[in-house]
Design a protein around this motif. Structure first.
Motif, PDB file in Angstrom:
ATOM      1  N   PHE A  77       0.844  -1.208   0.000  1.00 31.36           N
ATOM      2  CA  PHE A  77       0.000   0.000   0.000  1.00 31.36           C
ATOM      3  C   PHE A  77       0.874   1.252   0.000  1.00 31.36           C
ATOM      4  O   PHE A  77       2.061   1.190   0.328  1.00 31.36           O
ATOM      5  N   ARG A 181       0.677   9.252   9.951  1.00 29.01           N
ATOM      6  CA  ARG A 181       1.807   8.319   9.979  1.00 29.01           C
ATOM      7  C   ARG A 181       1.439   6.966   9.371  1.00 29.01           C
ATOM      8  O   ARG A 181       2.238   6.038   9.407  1.00 29.01           O
ATOM      9  N   TRP A 182       0.217   6.816   8.842  1.00 28.04           N
ATOM     10  CA  TRP A 182      -0.140   5.540   8.235  1.00 28.04           C
ATOM     11  C   TRP A 182       0.790   5.311   7.035  1.00 28.04           C
ATOM     12  O   TRP A 182       0.873   6.140   6.138  1.00 28.04           O
ATOM     13  N   GLY A 183       1.486   4.213   7.061  1.00 28.19           N
ATOM     14  CA  GLY A 183       2.409   3.913   5.972  1.00 28.19           C
ATOM     15  C   GLY A 183       3.814   4.433   6.213  1.00 28.19           C
ATOM     16  O   GLY A 183       4.688   4.269   5.364  1.00 28.19           O
ATOM     17  N   VAL A 184       4.025   5.092   7.334  1.00 18.51           N
ATOM     18  CA  VAL A 184       5.375   5.534   7.697  1.00 18.51           C
ATOM     19  C   VAL A 184       5.948   4.465   8.621  1.00 18.51           C
ATOM     20  O   VAL A 184       5.354   4.143   9.648  1.00 18.51           O
ATOM     21  N   SER A 216      -8.076   8.909   9.635  1.00 21.47           N
ATOM     22  CA  SER A 216      -8.576   8.002  10.675  1.00 21.47           C
ATOM     23  C   SER A 216      -7.709   6.752  10.808  1.00 21.47           C
ATOM     24  O   SER A 216      -7.815   6.024  11.795  1.00 21.47           O
ATOM     25  N   ARG A 217      -6.851   6.498   9.812  1.00 16.97           N
ATOM     26  CA  ARG A 217      -6.001   5.301   9.923  1.00 16.97           C
ATOM     27  C   ARG A 217      -4.801   5.524  10.839  1.00 16.97           C
ATOM     28  O   ARG A 217      -4.057   4.598  11.123  1.00 16.97           O
ATOM     29  N   PRO A 219      -4.033   6.355  14.492  1.00 20.77           N
ATOM     30  CA  PRO A 219      -4.710   6.501  15.783  1.00 20.77           C
ATOM     31  C   PRO A 219      -4.157   7.654  16.619  1.00 20.77           C
ATOM     32  O   PRO A 219      -4.781   8.071  17.590  1.00 20.77           O
ATOM     33  N   THR A 220      -2.972   8.164  16.244  1.00 21.48           N
ATOM     34  CA  THR A 220      -2.408   9.281  17.007  1.00 21.48           C
ATOM     35  C   THR A 220      -2.662  10.615  16.298  1.00 21.48           C
ATOM     36  O   THR A 220      -2.142  11.644  16.718  1.00 21.48           O
TER      37      THR A 220
END
Lengths: 495, 516
Positions: A77, A181-184, A216-217, A219-220
């Motif tokens: 992704f 940070r989703w995907g980091v 929303s993906r 959580p922080t």
């Protein structure tokens, strides 16, 4: 998302890519060869070419984190920031070299080899091999060498600001929780931020604004209502910085950020900038952040503890490199099977930090190390809340001293870019400790989750770039950028 | 197959349950505490997001088909708390009379194992979602305190394939939500421990938070066992891990008690350790000593913000709480049902399907409630437990497969009660429905099958009776001479002729009239 249409501008891009390859082969900033992918031309980022740090997931390129353990890893992704860039019309030119998993200050701990600071380039040749800084060294060097207009980096304890300072570009670490940070790939979740590097504040802002969207993906991620609250609190203090006039702006100078290790020429540059800011109407206020001296230790305990946890997943089973245990090896204990992969897959620096972090979390050390570091982190946050006049939107009942400052200003680093260690450097160990000390100016803002930006602030005695950092209250990213812009214009005036 | 020794243990157990001093170990006291891991019956995993690959799976799901990137610990993934799991956790906590914590938090428990892709399990070590609950065991007359309820991730499954010496890993289960329910050491016998787990199972099923199925692994138990001489403080405890049936758990506790007593009687200390249970040999064995206990390096999960639950949320769940087993039992008894009928209904009810995300299954009690609305509960329960369940059992079908709707059952009972069909015809209609699975109402079926009672049709009744008397002249004479017992025989003839539509009372009256 990438459009593979071969239209007119592509041929221009092709020519550009050819020269890019030559420069890149010298400075080693981009890990994947620039491709000739054309992006859609519409959107707020249309026309911008970006490099993306190699610890940010991309479907189109491998995501190696500069680690052997992920050398052939391709993420299924795109990171949210990558999708936002592409949706915004930007072109991604490739992945940027970095320290392995973001751990390092010199971009020398990389499976792709060190990044060479392009400031030492003359007529396509390196005349002086210096570090580009780390861990987002590839991102900073790619921007400085004009391989791209802007680059995404990540900043855990200074990894965007330090290379920006060494390479003479602008580097922003936004408030924690503003950019998804989703995907980091996680190094230390509670500290990791996606940052933006570019030649000027204007471009940084363009990219930042396209990415500063609730996801929303993550959580922080700061929820929308907190963002709005912070924006409101900042707006009351944001009249300053318009049109370069700074009447009423109070700039805090934290005394703890001028340690003995600081090079004299850096102090002189910062003083010059301060004088210019004062002449534009700003008030300079000496302030003290007394807990700063504990920040470095707390940072290394917390970041290493989280790293030891986050990197436990690289075991050679689900993804990444796998080293088969040799014949006759102990296969009973799972950890012993993993050890073969992990010992070869991780570099020295990563191993060092994982060991440190594992110790900090062990039953015997948890209280004295991990919990103690968390207490220090609270003190550091409280230090900042005591000096800013803008209240912290994350606090339940935000209040702030009315006589407090709007932003803080200090040198980004204690020195200009250090020399790259030679192949057979006997002092490799001692340089590791030096590298940790280097983070002393940048980790407090990371621990407090504050927006911080390094802006080029002139040259040191050796003629190499130095950076000054502007730090603001949580959520005051725009205020920080405005002050950064004024510093930028001061420099243009001076030159 | 049960080994001989174990069978003997079990029979002895049941005999001595209620004794204050356990005859199995006179002079000794047994102390048991239980940790139950119950899989939450949610449609999606605990933290894996909303993709199709994050769906729950069962034993029939092909391996590694329900695996989100997060479950495989792919770099760059982040947890996303599933609010349904929180809701079911709170429902369970309320059912256990526990204090739902307004602030709870998630921690990482680290260890390396092949079925744990991230190298840590997300659990609630330091701040669980609920504390201080209790579970009443009515049969034993005790109340077991529940120390805490915590939400956590399940692991994947690893299977060692000895032939090719490899371990196969299935991540379908990885990241599924679990509730860890930790009791205080309040149980004093293997039977109380068994009752605790069974009562807890029924409770979880009744609130729809878990199907509590030990065979399929959706409920697992670890037990802590210690013994001490009566009057002395509790002894050193041992933990027995991974017990997957109530029966084996009880056997394991008994075996462990004997092992510890035998050590102490020989003057040897009991070592604090973690033990496994060998079902074949009916004995526990050491897995690891206290010194070898792994250091799990618990750390607050930096990705998951504290879970804040306010009173409004808890109250809303409390309002919608399904009836708990003890309340159901009490309510049914008040309606005049016998203890036995209630047990049968509740027993069948506990086998009902537990729906996803707290959707309540439709069981025998709900069926009863619906049919009994406006009808005599005792009559209704008779038809359900004796006729319906009896016929289903005869046909080797479960209540889940029952094709007879509550409307059909209600109509049937009304027909019989009103005297429109006889009891015998009623049973025929019931069998007809089970066999043909028709959705026709019994009143229509009765008409179609000509089963409507010939109640006021005196003519045909008289004809049948005269025919019967003519067919059985000897018996008729005996009755005429005053032996009324023999009238039953003639009645049978009439009933046969009427194909059950004649009412016994009417037949009897007519026969007596004709034979006077």
């Amino acid at each position: 998302m990438l459009l593979l249409a071969r239209r007119g501008p592509c041929s221009i891009l092709h020519r550009r890519h050819a020269s890019t390859r030559t420069v890149n082969s010298v400075i080693n900033a981009l890990t994947s060869e620039p491709s000739s992918l054309c992006a859609p031309s519409a959107g707020p980022l249309a026309g911008l070419r970006l490099a993306v740090k190699d610890n940010i997931c991309t479907k189109a390129w491998p995501t190696t984190c500069s680690s052997k353990i992920l050398e052939n890893f391709k993420s299924p992704f795109d990171a949210t920031v990558v999708s936002l860039l592409l949706d915004g019309g930007a072109e991604i030119v490739g992945k940027a070299n970095c320290d392995e998993f973001g751990m390092g200050s010199l971009n020398i701990h990389s499976s792709h080899g060190p990044v060479v600071n392009p400031f030492g380039l003359h007529n396509g040749e390196i005349v002086e091999r210096r570090s580009a800084g780390g861990s987002s060294g590839g991102s900073a060097a790619a921007v400085a060498a004009h391989l791209c207009d802007a680059a995404l980096g990540t900043d855990t304890g200074g990894s965007v600001r330090l290379p920006a300072s060494y390479c003479g570009v602008v580097g922003l670490k936004p408030s924690y929780g503003i950019i998804s940070r989703w995907g980091v790939v996680s190094f230390a979740d509670s500290l990791d931020c996606v940052g933006v590097l570019a030649q000027d504040v204007h471009t940084v802002r363009r990219v930042h604004n396209a990415l500063a969207i609730y996801d929303s993906r993550d959580p922080t991620a700061a929820p929308s209502r907190i963002r709005e609250k912070a924006a409101q609190l900042c707006r009351r203090h944001l009249e300053q910085g318009q049109d370069g006039a700074l009447n009423g702006l109070r700039i805090g100078i934290p005394q703890e950020y001028f340690p003995t290790e600081l090079q004299d020429s850096i102090v002189a540059s910062v003083q010059r900038i301060l004088a210019q800011l004062r002449s534009r109407g700003a008030t300079l206020v000496p302030v003290s952040l007394p807990s700063t001296r504990y920040a470095l230790s707390a940072y290394y305990v917390i970041s290493s503890a989280e790293a030891s946890s986050n990197l436990a997943r690289y075991d050679g089973i689900e993804c990444g490199m796998r080293v088969e245990p040799p014949p006759g090896a102990d296969l009973v204990k799972t950890a012993n099977v993993y050890a073969h992969t992990r010992s070869l897959g991780f570099g020295k620096e990563v191993q060092r930090r994982m060991l440190l972090g594992t110790y900090a979390l062990s039953a015997d050390a948890f209280e004295n190390y991990f919990l103690q570091a968390q207490r220090v982190r609270k003190l550091i946050k409280a230090d900042f809340d005591r000096v800013f006049c803008v209240p912290n939107a994350l606090n339940s009942s935000p209040s702030a001293p009315s006589e407090g400052v709007h932003v803080l200003l200090h040198p980004s680093a204690i020195q200009t870019a250090p020399k790259l260690p030679g192949q057979d450097d006997a002092n490799a160990e001692s340089s590791t400790l030096d590298a940790y000390v280097q983070d002393v100016m940048t980790v407090p803002a990371s621990l407090a989750g504050l927006p911080a930006m390094s802006v080029p602030g002139g040259q040191g005695a050796d003629g190499w770039p130095i950076g000054v950092s502007v730090v603001g209250q949580w959520g005051c990213d725009e205020l920080v950028m405005r002050v950064g812009e004024v510093i930028e214009s001061c420099r243009e005036e001076a030159s | 197959m049960l080994a001989h020794g174990r069978t003997r243990l079990l029979t002895r157990n049941t005999r001595w349950t209620r004794q204050a001093h356990d005859a199995r170990w006179p002079g000794w006291e047994l102390v048991v505490g239980i940790e139950v891991h119950a899989q939450i019956k949610s449609r999606r995993k605990l933290f894996s997001g909303c993709g199709a690959e994050a769906l729950a799976s069962d034993l029939t799901t092909p391996p590694n088909t329900h695996v989100a990137p997060f479950d495989a610990a792919f770099p760059g993934t982040l947890p996303h708390l599933n609010p349904k799991c929180v809701e079911l956790g709170v429902r369970t906590a309320i059912a256990l009379n526990a204090d739902v914590q307004h602030r709870s938090a998630f921690d990482r428990k680290h260890y390396f194992y092949a079925d744990l892709p991230s190298g840590y399990q997300i659990t609630q070590q330091y701040a669980p979602i609920a504390r201080n609950g209790r579970l009443d065991l009515e049969k034993d007359g005790i109340s077991v305190r529940v120390k805490q309820v915590q939400l956590e991730q399940d692991t994947g499954k690893s299977t060692f394939l000895p032939r090719n010496r490899i371990t196969a890993i299935d991540l379908n289960r990885a990241g599924m939500p679990l509730m860890e329910i930790v009791s205080e050491p309040d149980m004093r016998s293997p039977e109380q421990a068994g009752n605790y787990v069974r009562t807890l199972q029924a409770l979880l099923r009744s609130v729809g938070s878990s199907d509590g199925n030990m065979e399929q692994g959706s409920l697992r138990c670890d037990v802590n066992v210690s013994v001490n001489r009566v009057g002395e403080p509790p002894g050193t405890r041992c933990e027995i891990k991974n017990l997957n049936s109530v029966k084996f758990m009880m056997v394991a506790i008994t075996c462990e008690a004997f092992r510890q007593i035998s050590l102490l009687e020989r003057g040897l200390p009991v070592a604090q350790e973690t033990r496994g249970f060998n079902e074949e040999r009916a004995e526990t064995y050491s897995l690891r000593s206290k010194e070898d206990a792994p250091d799990y390096r618990y750390m607050p999960d930096p990705n998951i913000p504290p879970l804040l639950i306010d009173s409004t949320y808890i109250d809303a769940i409390r309002q919608r709480m399904p009836e708990l087993p003890n309340a159901t039992r009490a309510r049914l008894l008040v309606q005049g049902l016998s203890q036995r009928d209630v047990e049968v209904l509740m027993d069948v009810d506990s086998g009902r399907e537990v729906g996803y995300d707290g959707q309540l299954g439709y069981g025998a009690v709900a069926y009863f409630d619906e049919v009994a609305r406006g009808r005599d509960p005792k009559v209704v329960v008779n038809w359900i437990t004796h006729e319906l369940l009896g016929q289903l059992a005869f046909r080797d079908e479960t209540f889940k497969e029952n094709p007879m709707s509550t409307e059909q059952m209600g109509d049937l009972i009304d027909l019989v009660q009103a005297g429109k069909v006889t009891g015998t015809s009623g049973k025929t209609i019931l069998r007809h429905i089970l066999t043909t699975r028709t959705s026709d109402l019994p009143s229509k079926i009765a008409e179609d099958l000509k089963l409507l009672a010939a109640s006021d049709d005196g003519a045909s009744l008289e004809t049948w009776c005269r025919e019967a008397i003519a067919a059985l002249p000897e018996q008729a004479d005996v009755v005429r001479r005053g032996n009324l017992k023999v009238v039953d025989k003639i009645m049978g003839h009439v009933m046969k002729a009427s194909r059950g539509t004649a009412k016994a009372q009417d037949v009897r009256a007519m026969l007596l009239k004709l034979l006077q």
